[in-house]
Each structure stands twice: as C-alpha cells, then as structure tokens.
Design an enzyme around this catalytic site. Structure first.
Site, PDB file in Angstrom:
ATOM      1  CG  HIS A   1      -0.494   0.579   2.131  1.00  0.00           C
ATOM      2  ND1 HIS A   1       0.308  -0.850   2.798  1.00  0.00           N
ATOM      3  CD2 HIS A   1       0.088   0.904   2.676  1.00  0.00           C
ATOM      4  CE1 HIS A   1       0.710  -0.514   4.495  1.00  0.00           C
ATOM      5  NE2 HIS A   1       0.376   0.749   4.144  1.00  0.00           N
TER       6      HIS A   1
HETATM    7  C1  UD1 Z   1      -1.848   5.239   5.737  1.00  0.00           C
HETATM    8  C2  UD1 Z   1      -1.371   5.773   6.654  1.00  0.00           C
HETATM    9  C3  UD1 Z   1       0.218   5.272   6.300  1.00  0.00           C
HETATM   10  C4  UD1 Z   1      -0.369   3.498   6.858  1.00  0.00           C
HETATM   11  C5  UD1 Z   1      -1.953   3.045   6.127  1.00  0.00           C
HETATM   12  C6  UD1 Z   1      -2.178   2.073   6.667  1.00  0.00           C
HETATM   13  C7  UD1 Z   1      -0.005   7.927   6.549  1.00  0.00           C
HETATM   14  C8  UD1 Z   1       0.206   9.102   5.853  1.00  0.00           C
HETATM   15  N1  UD1 Z   1      -0.361   6.986   5.522  1.00  0.00           N
HETATM   16  O1  UD1 Z   1      -1.905   5.477   4.141  1.00  0.00           O
HETATM   17  O2  UD1 Z   1       1.248   5.607   7.136  1.00  0.00           O
HETATM   18  O3  UD1 Z   1       0.982   2.405   7.183  1.00  0.00           O
HETATM   19  O4  UD1 Z   1      -2.974   3.821   6.326  1.00  0.00           O
HETATM   20  O5  UD1 Z   1      -3.614   1.312   5.924  1.00  0.00           O
HETATM   21  O6  UD1 Z   1      -1.562   8.819   7.353  1.00  0.00           O
HETATM   22  N2  UD1 Z   1      -9.242   4.650   1.308  1.00  0.00           N
HETATM   23  C9  UD1 Z   1     -10.467   3.836   1.548  1.00  0.00           C
HETATM   24  N3  UD1 Z   1     -11.076   3.351   1.891  1.00  0.00           N
HETATM   25  C10 UD1 Z   1     -10.550   3.577   4.076  1.00  0.00           C
HETATM   26  C11 UD1 Z   1      -9.380   4.307   3.832  1.00  0.00           C
HETATM   27  C12 UD1 Z   1      -8.796   4.533   3.007  1.00  0.00           C
HETATM   28  O7  UD1 Z   1     -11.204   3.424   0.408  1.00  0.00           O
HETATM   29  O8  UD1 Z   1     -11.271   3.329   4.784  1.00  0.00           O
HETATM   30  C13 UD1 Z   1      -8.487   4.717  -0.031  1.00  0.00           C
HETATM   31  C14 UD1 Z   1      -8.860   6.492  -0.248  1.00  0.00           C
HETATM   32  O9  UD1 Z   1      -8.902   6.250  -1.679  1.00  0.00           O
HETATM   33  C15 UD1 Z   1      -7.689   6.977  -0.158  1.00  0.00           C
HETATM   34  C16 UD1 Z   1      -6.803   5.783   0.147  1.00  0.00           C
HETATM   35  O10 UD1 Z   1      -7.791   4.723   0.364  1.00  0.00           O
HETATM   36  O11 UD1 Z   1      -7.760   7.981  -0.340  1.00  0.00           O
HETATM   37  C17 UD1 Z   1      -5.516   6.532   0.883  1.00  0.00           C
HETATM   38  O12 UD1 Z   1      -5.643   6.462   2.886  1.00  0.00           O
HETATM   39  P1  UD1 Z   1      -4.710   7.430   3.143  1.00  0.00           P
HETATM   40  O13 UD1 Z   1      -5.593   6.942   4.350  1.00  0.00           O
HETATM   41  O14 UD1 Z   1      -4.853   8.189   2.019  1.00  0.00           O
HETATM   42  O15 UD1 Z   1      -3.871   6.513   3.090  1.00  0.00           O
HETATM   43  P2  UD1 Z   1      -3.533   5.103   2.719  1.00  0.00           P
HETATM   44  O16 UD1 Z   1      -2.618   4.332   1.914  1.00  0.00           O
HETATM   45  O17 UD1 Z   1      -4.301   3.995   3.232  1.00  0.00           O
END
Ligand code: UD1
Length: 396
Positions: free
Chosen positions: A207
């Site tokens: 991820h």
């Molecule tokens: C975040 C953390 C990362 C952690 C990871 C675990 C930061 C900078 N990053 O990264 O350190 O290792 O979580 O998973 O805080 N999304 C969904 N559903 C959800 C959550 C996210 O669809 O419940 C999608 C959204 O499109 C979002 C993307 O995933 O834009 C990324 O989510 P985000 O929380 O921004 O970052 P992670 O890659 O999950």
C-alpha cells in the site's frame, strides 16, 4: 478523580496499538480512557471490523475526517480534534504510530498545553520521502513522553537530543494485540477456508505510495509477484489505495490470470490467521515486519529502508526489490525457521505503559487542566509565552 486519557485511533495500523492500552486503562481505577476515532480510515473492513475483533467499544468521539490530501487530512483532524480536546479537557493525549492523525493530534495537544504521549516513538527510516517519517519526526519532537518499542528507537531519540527523562522503553504493543486475541486467531482457520495448505503459501500486502502510486514500480512488482506465484501460491488482501491503482492499469486481472488470489482487506483476526499459516509474507507494511518476526515467519519487505531494523538484526525480515524478490524468497523458504524475538516484545507492553503513566502523573499528580479559551487567547496574543516549565508539564 481518575485521569482522563484520550486515545487517538485513526487508521488500520493504529487500532492494534490502541486496543491493548484501552483494555489496560479501562481496568485501572485511576484512569478514565476515552476513544477518539479521527475517521482517517472508514471502510468497514479497514475500521469497524478491527474494533469488533479487538473488543473495542464504539468510539466516544468520531471526527469523520475521511480521505484527502495530506494537508486536508492533517488540517481536518487538527480543526476537529481541537474542539473535542477543548471541551473534553483530557489529562493526557496518547497518539500511536505514524499516520497523519498522529502528528495532527500531537500538534493540537501540545499547543493546548495537554501532555502528549507517543506510543511507538523513536522509529526512523531516515527517508524523508515517506510521509510517515515526517509524521514520526514531528510527533517525537512535540510529545512529552516517548514510549519506544526497542533499543534502536531509544538511540534515535537520544541522537536527536531528546532528554532521557522523556523516553520510556515499553516494548512492542502490537504483540499485546496478538496475544489478546490469540485464541480467536487460532480458531479462525482462514488458510483452510481458502483451501491452502499451512506452510504452503505466501501472503502479500502492498500500500505504500512509493510502490503502488508509481505505475512503473507497480508493473515491476506485479511481474515479480507473478514469478513468485510460480514458486509459492500467493494470497493478496488488497488495500483500497492499491485496488484503485491495480484496477486502473488492468493489473488486477493480470495477477488473477497468473493464479494470485486477490481478496478484500481482511479484519485483524482473519488476517493474522492467514499470516500464522503462511510460509512467507511479501509486504511493505510496518506492522507485518514485526508480526512475522514475532511468529518466526519469513518476511520480504518491498522497501529500500525500514524504520524497524530490529526485525532484520533480530528477526526474520529482509529488504527486497522486485528484481531480488524471487531469489530472496527461495532463500527464505529454504532457511531454517528462526523465532528470536526482540526484548520486551512479550505481550506485556500495555501494562508497562499504564505503570509509566502512573509514575509520571504520580507524586506531582497534577490534575492537568488544559487552559480554557480565554487563557489560550491571552497566551497566543502575546500576553504569555509558554515556557518549558509550564504547569501542564510538571508531572511529565
Ligand atoms: C495510511 C497511512 C499509512 C498506513 C496506512 C495503513 C498516512 C500518511 N498514511 O495510508 O502510514 O501505513 O494508512 O493502511 O497517514 N481508502 C478507502 N477506505 C478507507 C481508507 C482509505 O477507500 O477506509 C482509500 C482512499 O481512496 C484513500 C486511500 O485509500 O485516498 C489512501 O488512504 P489514506 O488513509 O490516505 O492512506 P493509506 O494509504 O491508507
């Protein structure tokens, strides 16, 4: 009056860190824990399922921040959490890990003069291109108390000039979560459900933006996974960020055609059941590097660096790139299984955290009352500069 403790939960990897502490603080008569969910992760299988598996109650405060750019997410959490912190007036704020919400709430707490504790402090990848590294640096420089998982973390903090008095090595809280629900993990039988033979498959998770947001790197990774699948059947619970990127480049169907089993993200107990039965994990996650070290399962980490070097020096982890993945997988599968766990990764970290909190609040026993709005206006309009010896810090 018990001390009010805000526990900040935000994203999937936080929930395993917060849960043991929640349970330990709930059982202590001198603490009143309050769960605050920032809503950084919100899909049921990225959040609610973890609350259920780890026996956490519904959060007392849900900020509902959701996804966005780094600034939107960090700023959104700060604006929403400041209101909660001001109205609720906790004696302590505990932030965990390195996600955007961690740094955001640490910043809010310290600016309000509320003592902040960082759980999983001191880890450093020394890679400032990682958003998490920036969150770690910001959080550690701000937090009043730094709870570290391992000796290398203590060293990092000392090297940055952080006084010894702020550092307590408590161990690895993730191991507490595993032990907390070990019976459920052992009963889950997820490998059998997927028709997999224990010890005869690998688990993949990816991820990190550096791996999945760059189309060329993602393609190289997919090709390497297809090669690895010929050696070891792979199960790949796909993070939502990765699912989007794979889908956009039609790489998900390519993986499926090669036999890689793509599944939805799994809740904690089911995921750990899968990991426990695996021969190897191929990952870019931080937590999985630690869990595999604890379980003695080979881990190939698709990164150039790790903030958890102890998983290499004392555990089962090795850093790989797409080009070296296959050869390292072969090596890992033929090497003898080693279970040699770092010191204090023993399932008793939450108890040590509670003892440390009690000791720090102890003789000076504040009550730490955060400033009210009028006091804040006075402070930030230049009437008073906050000094190191502020009354909100004395107990720390
Ligand atoms: C975040 C953390 C990362 C952690 C990871 C675990 C930061 C900078 N990053 O990264 O350190 O290792 O979580 O998973 O805080 N999304 C969904 N559903 C959800 C959550 C996210 O669809 O419940 C999608 C959204 O499109 C979002 C993307 O995933 O834009 C990324 O989510 P985000 O929380 O921004 O970052 P992670 O890659 O999950």
């Amino acid at each position: 009056m018990p001390s009010r403790v805000h526990l900040i939960a935000a994203a999937r990897p936080n929930f395993m860190k917060v849960a043991p502490l929640w349970h330990a603080l709930s059982a202590a008569p001198d603490f009143a824990p309050v769960l605050v969910h920032t809503g950084q992760h919100y899909d049921p299988n990225m959040s609610d399922a973890f609350f259920a598996d780890l026996c956490l109650p519904a959060p007392h405060h849900h900020l509902g921040i959701g996804s966005g750019s780094h600034a939107e997410q960090t700023g959104g959490v700060m604006i929403a959490y400041e209101k909660v912190a001001l109205s609720d007036r906790p004696n302590w704020i505990i932030v965990a890990g390195d996600v955007n919400s961690t740094a955001a709430c640490a910043l809010v707490g310290t600016k309000l003069g509320i003592p902040v504790v960082h759980l999983e402090a001191g880890l450093r990848s020394r890679d400032r291109a990682m958003p998490e590294e920036l969150n770690r640096l910001v959080t550690d420089v701000l937090a009043d108390v730094l709870w570290t998982p391992s000796a290398d973390a203590d060293e990092n903090l000392r090297g940055e000039g952080i006084p010894e008095s702020r550092i307590s090595r408590v161990g690895n809280i993730m191991i507490d979560s595993f032990e907390l629900v070990r019976p459920a993990i052992e009963a889950a039988k997820v490998p059998e459900e997927f028709g997999l033979e224990r010890g005869g498959y690998g688990v993949v998770t990816l991820h990190r933006p550096s791996n999945v947001d760059d189309p060329e790197q993602l393609l190289r990774l997919v090709d390497a996974l297809i090669e690895a699948q010929r050696r070891l059947p792979l199960v790949f619970p796909v993070h939502p960020r990765t699912a989007k990127r794979l889908g956009a480049a039609f790489l998900d169907s390519r993986l499926r055609r090669a036999g890689v089993r793509l599944v939805e993200p799994l809740p904690y107990v089911r995921f750990m059941s899968l990991v426990t039965g695996a021969a190897a994990a191929i990952t870019d996650s931080g937590g999985i590097q630690e869990e595999t070290t604890y379980l003695g399962i080979a881990c190939l980490t698709l990164r150039e660096n790790t903030e958890r070097p102890v998983t290499i020096s004392e555990g089962t982890n090795r850093l790989v790139c797409p080009e070296t993945m296959l050869i390292e997988l072969e090596r890992a599968l033929t090497a003898p299984r080693v279970v040699r766990c770092p010191d204090l990764w023993d399932g008793k970290t939450a108890a040590r955290c509670v003892d440390d909190l009690r000791r720090r609040a102890g003789p000076l026993r504040l009550p730490v009352t955060p400033p009210d709005g009028a006091e804040l206006v006075r402070r930030y309009s230049g009437g008073e500069r906050r000094a190191g010896g502020s009354r909100y810090r004395r107990g720390v």
